[in-house]
Design a protein around this motif. Structure first.
Motif, mmCIF file in Angstrom:
data_model
loop_
_atom_site.group_PDB
_atom_site.id
_atom_site.type_symbol
_atom_site.label_atom_id
_atom_site.label_comp_id
_atom_site.label_asym_id
_atom_site.label_seq_id
_atom_site.Cartn_x
_atom_site.Cartn_y
_atom_site.Cartn_z
ATOM 1 N N LEU A 1 0.665 -1.212 0.002
ATOM 2 C CA LEU A 1 0.077 -0.078 -0.020
ATOM 3 C C LEU A 1 0.716 1.226 0.188
ATOM 4 O O LEU A 1 0.352 2.321 0.558
ATOM 5 C CB LEU A 1 -0.866 0.002 1.256
ATOM 6 N N GLY A 2 1.900 1.271 -0.785
ATOM 7 C CA GLY A 2 2.664 2.341 -0.968
ATOM 8 C C GLY A 2 2.225 3.193 -1.938
ATOM 9 O O GLY A 2 1.248 2.842 -2.854
ATOM 10 N N ASP A 3 3.044 4.417 -2.226
ATOM 11 C CA ASP A 3 2.398 5.185 -3.504
ATOM 12 C C ASP A 3 3.069 4.606 -4.772
ATOM 13 O O ASP A 3 2.427 4.769 -5.588
ATOM 14 C CB ASP A 3 3.327 6.631 -3.312
ATOM 15 N N SER A 4 4.114 3.786 -4.430
ATOM 16 C CA SER A 4 4.106 2.877 -5.680
ATOM 17 C C SER A 4 4.793 1.247 -5.055
ATOM 18 O O SER A 4 5.204 1.259 -3.801
ATOM 19 C CB SER A 4 5.404 3.512 -6.599
ATOM 20 N N ALA A 5 4.615 0.494 -5.993
ATOM 21 C CA ALA A 5 5.013 -1.026 -5.565
ATOM 22 C C ALA A 5 6.450 -1.240 -6.064
ATOM 23 O O ALA A 5 6.858 -0.731 -7.100
ATOM 24 C CB ALA A 5 4.117 -1.738 -6.348
ATOM 25 N N ALA A 6 7.252 -2.059 -5.220
ATOM 26 C CA ALA A 6 8.582 -2.260 -5.312
ATOM 27 C C ALA A 6 8.520 -3.972 -5.672
ATOM 28 O O ALA A 6 7.934 -4.473 -5.086
ATOM 29 C CB ALA A 6 9.337 -2.194 -4.000
ATOM 30 N N ALA B 1 15.876 -7.483 -11.519
ATOM 31 C CA ALA B 1 16.032 -5.931 -11.241
ATOM 32 C C ALA B 1 15.070 -5.483 -10.537
ATOM 33 O O ALA B 1 13.783 -6.306 -10.344
ATOM 34 C CB ALA B 1 15.628 -5.297 -12.777
ATOM 35 N N ARG B 2 15.236 -4.667 -9.464
ATOM 36 C CA ARG B 2 14.094 -4.315 -8.486
ATOM 37 C C ARG B 2 13.530 -2.842 -9.133
ATOM 38 O O ARG B 2 14.174 -1.914 -9.358
ATOM 39 C CB ARG B 2 14.753 -3.865 -7.250
ATOM 40 N N LEU B 3 12.449 -3.029 -9.320
ATOM 41 C CA LEU B 3 11.517 -1.852 -10.102
ATOM 42 C C LEU B 3 10.548 -1.159 -9.131
ATOM 43 O O LEU B 3 9.968 -1.980 -8.302
ATOM 44 C CB LEU B 3 10.656 -2.444 -11.425
ATOM 45 N N ALA B 4 10.446 -0.010 -9.388
ATOM 46 C CA ALA B 4 9.176 0.660 -8.625
ATOM 47 C C ALA B 4 8.179 0.861 -9.745
ATOM 48 O O ALA B 4 8.628 1.100 -10.862
ATOM 49 C CB ALA B 4 9.577 2.091 -8.029
ATOM 50 N N PHE B 5 6.827 0.629 -9.284
ATOM 51 C CA PHE B 5 5.977 0.403 -10.464
ATOM 52 C C PHE B 5 4.541 1.264 -9.826
ATOM 53 O O PHE B 5 4.171 1.125 -8.776
ATOM 54 C CB PHE B 5 5.538 -0.994 -10.697
ATOM 55 N N SER B 6 3.953 2.293 -10.572
ATOM 56 C CA SER B 6 3.125 3.237 -10.010
ATOM 57 C C SER B 6 1.948 3.806 -11.122
ATOM 58 O O SER B 6 2.420 3.562 -12.289
ATOM 59 C CB SER B 6 3.433 4.458 -9.328
ATOM 60 N N THR B 7 0.776 3.797 -10.711
ATOM 61 C CA THR B 7 0.018 4.496 -11.757
ATOM 62 C C THR B 7 -0.927 5.415 -11.031
ATOM 63 O O THR B 7 -1.192 5.473 -9.549
ATOM 64 C CB THR B 7 -1.129 3.469 -12.213
ATOM 65 N N VAL C 1 2.645 13.970 -15.225
ATOM 66 C CA VAL C 1 3.907 13.431 -15.116
ATOM 67 C C VAL C 1 4.558 13.508 -13.835
ATOM 68 O O VAL C 1 5.005 12.477 -13.353
ATOM 69 C CB VAL C 1 4.970 14.299 -16.197
ATOM 70 N N ASN C 2 4.560 14.657 -13.480
ATOM 71 C CA ASN C 2 5.221 14.807 -11.820
ATOM 72 C C ASN C 2 4.574 14.014 -10.890
ATOM 73 O O ASN C 2 5.211 13.380 -10.025
ATOM 74 C CB ASN C 2 5.175 16.240 -11.597
ATOM 75 N N GLY C 3 3.325 13.719 -10.824
ATOM 76 C CA GLY C 3 2.675 12.939 -9.871
ATOM 77 C C GLY C 3 3.123 11.523 -9.862
ATOM 78 O O GLY C 3 3.325 10.829 -8.797
ATOM 79 N N THR C 4 3.329 10.853 -11.094
ATOM 80 C CA THR C 4 3.668 9.712 -11.120
ATOM 81 C C THR C 4 4.953 9.309 -11.105
ATOM 82 O O THR C 4 5.600 8.598 -10.133
ATOM 83 C CB THR C 4 3.285 8.787 -12.501
ATOM 84 N N VAL C 5 6.169 10.359 -11.585
ATOM 85 C CA VAL C 5 7.304 10.436 -11.524
ATOM 86 C C VAL C 5 7.531 10.500 -9.719
ATOM 87 O O VAL C 5 8.486 9.919 -9.189
ATOM 88 C CB VAL C 5 8.055 11.679 -12.108
ATOM 89 N N ASN C 6 6.730 11.157 -8.920
ATOM 90 C CA ASN C 6 7.063 11.443 -7.655
ATOM 91 C C ASN C 6 6.706 10.302 -6.736
ATOM 92 O O ASN C 6 7.345 9.942 -5.739
ATOM 93 C CB ASN C 6 6.306 12.820 -7.079
ATOM 94 N N ASP C 7 5.868 9.587 -7.133
ATOM 95 C CA ASP C 7 5.591 8.380 -6.494
ATOM 96 C C ASP C 7 6.332 7.423 -6.795
ATOM 97 O O ASP C 7 6.660 6.595 -5.764
ATOM 98 C CB ASP C 7 4.041 7.666 -7.289
ATOM 99 N N LEU C 8 7.088 7.119 -7.811
ATOM 100 C CA LEU C 8 8.180 6.498 -8.109
ATOM 101 C C LEU C 8 9.511 6.829 -7.185
ATOM 102 O O LEU C 8 10.014 6.092 -6.719
ATOM 103 C CB LEU C 8 8.722 6.364 -9.453
#
Lengths: 378, 329
Positions: free
Chosen positions: B30-35, B41-47, B67-74
């Motif tokens: 339940l984070g802003d993005s998923a790890a 590879a360790r990825l951050a993934f968010s929508t 752009v910035n909202g998702t970039v910031n979640d990552l």
């Protein structure tokens, strides 16, 4: 707006607190009338900083809290009609009527809009001549003049599709009702400064003299509250009971003559029910005969709606200062801001909501999550 | 609208409806993005979806936000965003010139953030079924080795830092949406935070958690961290940087700046031994000049956020229920 910071100065606050601590010799119970003052007291932790002998009792001056359930139900009934645009200040949308609130009416398709001034509602009426626009006119002497002016404008400009659902209330009769209650513990009042900025102070000397209570006209910033408390405690300690203006930067003794003239023209005094308290004689306003055409209750034939309060809600006793919010069995369990039984838990100016939001550290732990009901997305 | 406000109602919807339906261990973070780990590879993934009204506001547009909202979640996972997807839902009747303007803003924001829009989709809905343009973006980025940002890592003693002045985005939106004048122009703080996060991680990869206090503001972000970590949080109200214009607007409307949305700020929980160095690194970055220590994680009152008021009292800072409502008086 630099003056706001100045009225929150910790050093000046400390000096005022020291003075209060040095002055008080025995227990005193003061009532702050206005919900805005309650909000400031709890939000800034002022009640924690006062001497133990000074008890602040939270009064009935939250306009959202005292609007009767039946008026909320009338609002819900009117707002549900497809030909109506229902306009309200924001914090009325979450107040529960009998089973739902204005947010739910909106989610069911009702056209409910948050406005910041009654004049916004009048503008919406001019822009939508084919629809009825109703403004929810609630509150004390502070919100009544702009609402009166809006109705006056509607009549002057000939805007027929605007009306006002009125539930205005007046402070002095409420003070009278509190003081004549057999269980009254109040020994001094911090009167609501904004109310006095409109109405002046003429109504208070007689109340102070007859009930032998100091009445200190008080503002809303932390230092205002502390200065009000300081002056009230000084009077109590000296055995005095006069009306004192501790909010002179906003309040003139004669009030605001233009606002008073507008009230005189548009409204007339009437008995009014207060949520949780009951009917208080001469404690409200309704539209005068000249403006009756703009009264939404008559226009939409909802005058006969009557409603019962939930039995377990003790907000009436809270509003009269007879119990503290957490002394109610429902507080924090069946009654939370998420699932409020009464309006004192809805508005952040309501004593119950203020205690729940800001004081849970000092109180018994409350239910943190309510079960998901079969409720719509809101 | 409360279920989309980022407060208790939003949390309830996720916990009681979405999470049980979708299942999955990753979602449970339940984070802003998923790890996630994929091919080593360790990825951050968010929508995130963007439904802001109006489309253009002081300091940005829905294109910048998307752009910035998702970039910031990552970035809150420590990742620098690499690729974005972009889905447009257009309302029948919206002018192509408006779509072009939003697209231009979105492209410029992506270039500024160093992220590439790699795939997209467009749908059109009938007139009256949308607010002109809705945008959804999803993003992926690599999480550097040794970086593990999550609320469960918070321990009592951690220092709480906010990267700058709060409340600007929410007040900027309110000023144009409601036609309110606050006497001063308030501009959204919409900005990509990837660079600031990299500057912080360069000092130490051992930051404990970062949050991007958007909907629900600083109060919601701190409450999420307190609830997920089990730690108590104390903030010193007087230290929280609130611009005068935001304070004035909130005073007029009866709102609390702690609950007003931000779009270019982060809140960090940093081990005490690294706090000074991280703060210096933040202040050396253009998006962290006003970074301030506002409080600490504590053992007392687990899961609760408490503010020490300027006068010396205390109060609980709760999760908002839904959206904040302007008060009557």
């Amino acid at each position: 707006m630099k003056y706001i910071e100045e009225f929150q100065d910790p050093e000046l606050a400390r000096r005022l607190l020291d003075d209060i601590h040095a002055t008080v010799t025995r227990p005193w119970a003061l009532m702050e009338v206005c919900g805005g003052q309650t909000h400031t007291i709890i939000r800034h932790g002022i009640d924690q900083l006062l001497p133990d002998q000074v008890e602040l009792i939270h009064g009935p001056g939250c306009p959202v809290c005292v609007t009767p359930l039946e008026v909320i139900d009338k609002a819900l009934e009117i707002a549900s009609r497809p030909d109506v645009i229902f306009c309200s200040f924001g914090d009325m949308l979450r107040v529960p009527g009998s089973g739902r609130d204005l947010f739910q009416v909106r989610s069911e398709g009702g056209d409910v809009r948050v406005v910041y001034s009654p004049l916004d509602a009048l503008r919406i009426a001019r822009q939508n001549p084919a629809r009825e626009v109703v403004f929810f006119g609630i509150g004390f002497e502070t919100t009544a003049p702009p609402n009166a002016m809006t109705v006056h404008q509607a009549k002057k400009l000939g805007i027929p599709n605007f009306s006002l659902l009125v539930s205005h209330v007046r402070v002095p009769p409420a003070i009278e009702a509190i003081m004549t209650s057999p269980s009254c513990r109040v020994q001094a009042f911090l009167a609501a400064g904004h109310v006095c900025s409109v109405m002046g102070m003429a109504e208070y000397p007689e109340l102070a003299a007859r009930h032998r209570v100091p009445i200190v006209v008080t503002g809303f910033e932390p230092l205002d509250i502390l200065e009000g408390v300081r002056r009230a405690v000084r009077q109590l300690e000296r055995g005095e009971h006069t009306v004192d203006n501790a909010y002179a930067r906003a309040v003139r003794p004669e009030g605001n003559p233009a606002a008073l003239a507008m009230l005189e023209d548009v409204f007339e005094v009437t008995d009014r029910a207060w949520r949780g308290i009951g009917v208080i004689p001469d404690s409200g306003w309704r539209l005068s005969a000249r403006y009756r055409d703009y009264d939404a209750e008559h226009r939409f034939s909802v005058t006969d709606i009557a409603t019962q309060e939930p039995a377990e809600c003790r907000s009436g006793e809270v509003l009269q200062g007879l119990i503290k919010p957490h002394e109610c069995e429902a507080f924090g369990t069946t009654c939370t801001p998420r699932t409020p039984l009464g309006a004192t838990m809805v508005s952040s100016e309501g004593a119950c909501a203020a205690y729940y939001l800001y004081r849970r550290l000092d109180l018994a732990p409350a239910a943190r999550t309510a079960p998901l009901e079969a409720s719509p997305v809101v | 609208m409360g279920h989309g406000g980022g407060g208790a109602l939003s949390a309830e919807l996720v916990q009681h409806v979405f999470a049980p339906a979708f299942g999955g261990e990753v979602l449970a973070q339940l984070g802003d993005s998923a790890a996630v780990t994929l091919g080593g590879a360790r990825l951050a993934f968010s929508t995130d979806s963007y439904v802001v009204r109006p489309l253009f506001f002081p300091g940005g547009s829905i294109g910048d936000l998307a752009v910035n909202g998702t970039v910031n979640d990552l970035a809150m996972s420590g990742a620098r965003a690499a690729y974005l997807s972009c889905g447009f839902i257009l309302e029948e009747g919206v002018e192509l010139s408006v779509v072009a303007r939003v697209s231009a803003d979105l492209g410029a924001a992506a270039r500024a953030a160093g992220v590439e829009v790699a795939t997209g989709d467009t749908k059109v809905v009938e007139a009256g079924h949308g607010d002109g343009i809705y945008v959804n973006t999803a993003g992926i980025g690599l999480i550097p080795d040794g970086v593990d940002l999550r609320p469960q890592r918070v321990v009592p003693g951690d220092v709480v830092i906010v990267s700058g002045e709060i409340g600007l985005h929410g007040v900027a939106i309110m000023s144009v949406r409601e036609g309110l004048e606050f006497g001063v122009d308030v501009t959204s703080d919409c900005a990509p935070l990837g660079g600031l996060v990299q500057a912080m991680l360069a000092v130490t990869p051992d930051l404990h958690v970062l949050r991007d206090p958007t909907r629900g503001g600083l109060a919601a972000a701190l409450n999420e961290i307190a609830a997920a970590s089990g730690a108590g949080v104390v903030i010193h109200e007087g230290r929280v940087p609130v611009p005068e214009a935001v304070g004035n607007a909130c005073a007029i409307l009866g709102l609390d700046p702690f609950y007003v949305a931000n779009e270019g700020k982060l809140v960090a929980f940093v081990p005490r031994e690294h706090a000074d160095a991280v703060l210096d690194a933040m202040r050396a970055h253009p998006l962290g000049r006003r970074a301030t220590v506002i409080g600490e994680a504590v053992e007392a009152h687990p899961g609760l956020v408490v503010a020490r008021t300027g006068l010396g009292g205390t109060r609980v800072v709760d999760l908002p229920i839904g959206e904040q409502l302007p008060r009557i008086c």
